[in-house]
Design a protein around this motif. Structure first.
Motif, PDB file in Angstrom:
ATOM      1  N   ASN A  93       0.860  -1.190   0.000  1.00 16.53           N
ATOM      2  CA  ASN A  93       0.000   0.000   0.000  1.00 16.53           C
ATOM      3  C   ASN A  93       0.896   1.239   0.000  1.00 16.53           C
ATOM      4  N   LYS A  95       0.424   4.099   0.783  1.00 16.27           N
ATOM      5  CA  LYS A  95       0.266   4.920   2.004  1.00 16.27           C
ATOM      6  C   LYS A  95       1.263   4.503   3.081  1.00 16.27           C
ATOM      7  N   GLU A 108      -0.371   4.353  -7.395  1.00 15.43           N
ATOM      8  CA  GLU A 108      -1.606   5.139  -7.273  1.00 15.43           C
ATOM      9  C   GLU A 108      -2.399   4.711  -6.044  1.00 15.43           C
ATOM     10  N   ASN A 109      -2.462   3.400  -5.809  1.00 10.94           N
ATOM     11  CA  ASN A 109      -3.188   2.843  -4.653  1.00 10.94           C
ATOM     12  C   ASN A 109      -2.719   1.417  -4.416  1.00 10.94           C
ATOM     13  N   ASN A 113      -0.058  -0.406  -8.003  1.00 17.63           N
ATOM     14  CA  ASN A 113       1.102  -0.023  -7.200  1.00 17.63           C
ATOM     15  C   ASN A 113       2.438  -0.162  -7.932  1.00 17.63           C
TER      16      ASN A 113
END
Ligand code: CDP
Ligand code: MG
Length: 138
Positions: A93, A95, A108-109, A113
């Motif tokens: 992830n 993030k 992007e997410n 990825n």
């Protein structure tokens, strides 16, 4: 220990013209390109590559994503190449991906990825010959 590992520059990263930047990350991390090619997987081929995830809720979407456009597939070689590539990629992830990692810069997410990397010697042993016969490795 010198190892080989399989990486894929995924369709999202190819589309955003990040192939060169990502290959530079591999080389800067001390990974040598032993084999490389561009191809466009069918949905069936993408599903077969990710067969270990067949029971996961994201499996169908993952096969669709991985077959939506061309990818670049590489065999990377170097000292502890499997762990070295995983570190260079960053967490699944974006993030959670450490600053400066490929996924922090290009993903992007959690699905889109940017890159794949083998997670163990066993998976590298399945994934490398999935794409490359010995005669195409240098
Ligand atoms: O690629 P990595 O080894 O970091 O993660 P994985 O757990 O082996 O998952 C394989 C791929 O499935 C990921 O790289 C994502 O593209 C996708 N995935 C997803 O779409 N949703 C998740 N919750 C987990 C993974
Ligand atoms: Mg994985």
């Amino acid at each position: 220990m010198v190892q080989r590992t399989l990486s894929i520059i995924k369709p999202d990263a190819v589309r955003k013209n990040a192939v060169g930047a990502i290959i530079k990350c591999f080389e800067d991390a001390g990974l040598r390109i032993a084999a490389m090619k561009m191809l466009h997987l069918s949905n069936e081929e993408a599903g077969r590559f990710y067969i270990v995830h067949r029971e996961r809720p994201f499996y169908k979407d993952l096969a669709a994503f991985m077959s939506e456009g061309p990818i670049v597939v590489l065999v990377l070689e170097g000292e502890d190449a499997i762990a070295r590539l995983r570190k260079t990629m960053g967490a699944t992830n974006p993030k959670d991906a450490a600053p400066g990692t490929i996924r922090a810069m290009f993903a992007e997410n959690i699905e889109r990825n940017a890159v794949h990397g083998s997670d163990s010697e066993a998976s590298a042993g399945y994934e490398i010959p999935f794409f490359f016969p010995a005669i195409e490795m240098h």
